[in-house]
Scaffold this motif. Structure first.
Motif, PDB file in Angstrom:
ATOM      1  N   MET A   3       0.862  -1.273  -0.154  1.00 55.66           N
ATOM      2  CA  MET A   3       0.065  -0.117  -0.101  1.00 55.66           C
ATOM      3  C   MET A   3       0.952   1.038   0.082  1.00 55.66           C
ATOM      4  N   CYS A   4       0.375   2.287  -0.627  1.00 50.38           N
ATOM      5  CA  CYS A   4       1.097   3.522  -0.470  1.00 50.38           C
ATOM      6  C   CYS A   4       0.773   4.171   0.821  1.00 50.38           C
ATOM      7  N   ASP A   5       1.494   5.195   1.221  1.00 43.93           N
ATOM      8  CA  ASP A   5       1.551   5.748   2.716  1.00 43.93           C
ATOM      9  C   ASP A   5       0.317   6.736   2.614  1.00 43.93           C
ATOM     10  N   SER A   6       0.274   7.593   3.675  1.00 42.85           N
ATOM     11  CA  SER A   6      -1.072   8.239   3.915  1.00 42.85           C
ATOM     12  C   SER A   6      -0.824   9.590   3.016  1.00 42.85           C
TER      13      SER A   6
ATOM     14  N   MET B 276      -0.374   3.724  -5.620  1.00 40.39           N
ATOM     15  CA  MET B 276      -0.274   2.751  -4.606  1.00 40.39           C
ATOM     16  C   MET B 276       0.133   1.200  -5.031  1.00 40.39           C
ATOM     17  N   GLY B 277      -0.307   1.034  -6.501  1.00 40.34           N
ATOM     18  CA  GLY B 277       0.307  -0.202  -7.008  1.00 40.34           C
ATOM     19  C   GLY B 277       1.806  -0.404  -7.233  1.00 40.34           C
ATOM     20  N   GLY B 278       2.395   0.806  -7.193  1.00 41.54           N
ATOM     21  CA  GLY B 278       3.908   0.810  -7.485  1.00 41.54           C
ATOM     22  C   GLY B 278       4.840  -0.106  -6.260  1.00 41.54           C
ATOM     23  N   PRO B 279       4.284   0.271  -5.015  1.00 46.55           N
ATOM     24  CA  PRO B 279       4.921  -0.689  -4.161  1.00 46.55           C
ATOM     25  C   PRO B 279       4.768  -1.855  -4.310  1.00 46.55           C
ATOM     26  N   ARG B 280       3.453  -2.520  -4.586  1.00 48.52           N
ATOM     27  CA  ARG B 280       3.134  -3.873  -4.856  1.00 48.52           C
ATOM     28  C   ARG B 280       4.013  -4.583  -5.884  1.00 48.52           C
ATOM     29  N   VAL B 281       4.356  -3.839  -6.854  1.00 45.34           N
ATOM     30  CA  VAL B 281       5.171  -4.279  -8.019  1.00 45.34           C
ATOM     31  C   VAL B 281       6.265  -4.917  -7.261  1.00 45.34           C
ATOM     32  N   VAL B 282       6.911  -4.130  -6.505  1.00 44.05           N
ATOM     33  CA  VAL B 282       8.129  -4.502  -5.558  1.00 44.05           C
ATOM     34  C   VAL B 282       8.020  -5.638  -4.984  1.00 44.05           C
ATOM     35  N   GLN B 283       7.005  -5.520  -4.206  1.00 43.86           N
ATOM     36  CA  GLN B 283       6.506  -6.729  -3.176  1.00 43.86           C
ATOM     37  C   GLN B 283       6.298  -7.818  -3.920  1.00 43.86           C
ATOM     38  N   ALA B 284       5.476  -8.164  -5.200  1.00 38.15           N
ATOM     39  CA  ALA B 284       5.169  -9.132  -5.640  1.00 38.15           C
ATOM     40  C   ALA B 284       6.657  -9.795  -6.490  1.00 38.15           C
TER      41      ALA B 284
ATOM     42  N   GLY C  18       5.499   6.213  -1.247  1.00 42.41           N
ATOM     43  CA  GLY C  18       5.510   5.028  -0.485  1.00 42.41           C
ATOM     44  C   GLY C  18       6.321   3.835  -1.128  1.00 42.41           C
ATOM     45  N   LEU C  19       7.021   4.159  -2.028  1.00 40.33           N
ATOM     46  CA  LEU C  19       8.110   3.278  -2.527  1.00 40.33           C
ATOM     47  C   LEU C  19       9.326   3.164  -1.926  1.00 40.33           C
ATOM     48  N   VAL C  20       9.745   4.464  -1.518  1.00 37.95           N
ATOM     49  CA  VAL C  20      10.945   4.633  -0.831  1.00 37.95           C
ATOM     50  C   VAL C  20      10.611   5.330   0.558  1.00 37.95           C
ATOM     51  N   THR C  21      10.799   4.779   1.515  1.00 38.61           N
ATOM     52  CA  THR C  21      10.616   5.362   3.055  1.00 38.61           C
ATOM     53  C   THR C  21      11.971   5.068   3.719  1.00 38.61           C
TER      54      THR C  21
ATOM     55  N   ASP D  63      10.771  -1.422   6.676  1.00 37.19           N
ATOM     56  CA  ASP D  63       9.892  -2.163   5.808  1.00 37.19           C
ATOM     57  C   ASP D  63       9.914  -1.486   4.517  1.00 37.19           C
ATOM     58  N   SER D  64      10.782  -0.513   3.931  1.00 36.86           N
ATOM     59  CA  SER D  64      10.361   0.209   2.923  1.00 36.86           C
ATOM     60  C   SER D  64      10.379  -0.950   1.998  1.00 36.86           C
ATOM     61  N   PRO D  65       9.657  -0.618   0.778  1.00 34.18           N
ATOM     62  CA  PRO D  65       9.496  -1.800  -0.281  1.00 34.18           C
ATOM     63  C   PRO D  65      10.968  -1.735  -1.010  1.00 34.18           C
ATOM     64  N   HIS D  66      11.522  -0.515  -1.241  1.00 33.72           N
ATOM     65  CA  HIS D  66      12.928  -0.709  -2.107  1.00 33.72           C
ATOM     66  C   HIS D  66      14.047  -1.635  -1.272  1.00 33.72           C
ATOM     67  N   LEU D  67      13.831  -1.776  -0.094  1.00 30.55           N
ATOM     68  CA  LEU D  67      14.865  -2.697   0.711  1.00 30.55           C
ATOM     69  C   LEU D  67      14.804  -4.099   0.365  1.00 30.55           C
ATOM     70  N   LEU D  68      13.592  -4.413  -0.517  1.00 38.09           N
ATOM     71  CA  LEU D  68      13.341  -5.901  -1.058  1.00 38.09           C
ATOM     72  C   LEU D  68      14.164  -6.228  -1.999  1.00 38.09           C
ATOM     73  N   ALA D  69      14.927  -4.959  -2.537  1.00 43.62           N
ATOM     74  CA  ALA D  69      15.926  -5.587  -3.788  1.00 43.62           C
ATOM     75  C   ALA D  69      16.570  -6.678  -3.623  1.00 43.62           C
ATOM     76  N   PRO D  70      17.395  -6.991  -2.619  1.00 42.63           N
ATOM     77  CA  PRO D  70      18.008  -8.138  -2.631  1.00 42.63           C
ATOM     78  C   PRO D  70      17.292  -9.557  -3.021  1.00 42.63           C
ATOM     79  N   LYS D  71      16.186  -9.576  -2.947  1.00 39.03           N
ATOM     80  CA  LYS D  71      15.235 -10.640  -3.276  1.00 39.03           C
ATOM     81  C   LYS D  71      14.807 -10.794  -4.582  1.00 39.03           C
ATOM     82  N   ILE D  72      14.939  -9.767  -5.413  1.00 33.74           N
ATOM     83  CA  ILE D  72      14.298  -9.591  -6.542  1.00 33.74           C
ATOM     84  C   ILE D  72      15.278  -9.741  -7.765  1.00 33.74           C
TER      85      ILE D  72
END
Length: 290
Positions: free
Chosen positions: A1-4, A166-174, A193-196, A200-209
């Motif tokens: 989800m995107c942030d507030s 809000m679908g942008g962070p979900r791209v990274v999560q998926a 919301g993609l970079v915080t 648990d910021s989505p961009h920190l998932l990069a090592p798994k992608i």
């Protein structure tokens, strides 16, 4: 989800007439290509997701694409996009992210053009708050599995994911959830919301992608980040560093357009930049799904 911050964004729709004119062009092109559109239902632990499925002409199989909508959900603008993408030779699935509380669009065609987040944002709160972090993960897992399990989807090609706002962070999560299957990922005007600065910021998932990834950043999203974080690197720099450190460089660019510019029913719609983002997306898909 995107942030507030994104949820409060004054992201309103353009005139219905202008959107309809553009939609007509897309729809005609897709119809000529023989694209088939059907509505489907996808069972999740939290209920039944209503979704739109687009199949190209021919016998297939085709690479599969999962599209994550913005905060206004599954509506004609995204249905147009699904048709257009299927005409390019992809089987496209677009789920309604708010199926827990409402089917289809959150707003009517009459409500959306005048929607003001500052005054009317609370109307969306019951729908957005129903999507928990666990629910997000569960949805993405189920939707990817559904798409990948369709007999028309090629098992030799990788899947692609694409999201807006809000679908942008979900791209990274998926992409991180199924690195074995997601080979291409494109996020358009994904917002702050993609970079915080959160762990648990989505961009920190990069090592798994492992997917080939491109981020199309809105100029006012970048400006908003810089205003809030003047002593930190900008969004593009943060993304490129995270992915480069993971030995999987991403593409990332600030487009000369504002948040929402890729959607033909948005007040920010910018046809020239939308087409440029579309071309970049297709190039990323072509590189990543094979």
């Amino acid at each position: 989800m995107c942030d507030s911050e994104i949820n409060r964004r004054a992201f309103t729709a353009a005139s219905i007439a202008a959107g309809a004119a553009i939609a007509a062009v897309w729809g005609t092109s897709a119809q000529a290509a023989g694209v088939k559109e059907i509505d489907v239902s996808i069972k999740t632990p939290d209920g039944e997701t209503d979704a739109a499925l687009y199949t190209p002409t021919g016998n297939g199989p085709w690479p599969g694409v999962l599209i994550f909508t913005d905060i206004f959900g599954l509506r004609p603008a995204f249905r147009d996009m699904g048709k257009r993408m299927a005409a390019e030779g992809y089987l496209v699935l677009i789920p309604n992210p708010f199926y827990r509380t409402k089917k289809g669009p959150l707003l009517t065609p009459e409500e959306q053009p005048s929607f003001d987040f500052a005054k009317d944002g609370a109307k969306l709160q019951p729908h957005t708050s129903a999507i928990t972090a666990a629910g997000t993960t569960s949805d993405e897992t189920v939707w990817l599995a559904y798409l990948d399990g369709l007999p028309q989807v090629s098992k030799k090609a990788k899947l692609a994911v694409n999201g807006y706002c809000m679908g942008g962070p979900r791209v990274v999560q998926a992409s991180a959830l199924r690195p074995d299957r997601v080979g291409a990922a494109v996020a358009c005007h994904p917002g702050n919301g993609l970079v915080t600065n959160n762990p648990d910021s989505p961009h920190l998932l990069a090592p798994k992608i492992k997917a080939k990834t491109f981020f199309a950043i809105a100029q006012n999203d970048e400006a908003s980040w810089k205003m809030q974080h003047p002593d930190q690197p900008d969004i593009v720099a943060r993304l490129k560093t995270a992915y480069a450190d993971a030995d999987n460089p991403c593409g990332s660019e600030v487009f000369a357009a504002n948040h929402g510019w890729c959607l033909n029913d948005s007040a920010a719609y910018n046809k020239a930049e939308a087409e440029r983002a579309w071309t970049q997306m297709l190039a990323t898909f072509k590189e990543g799904v094979v």
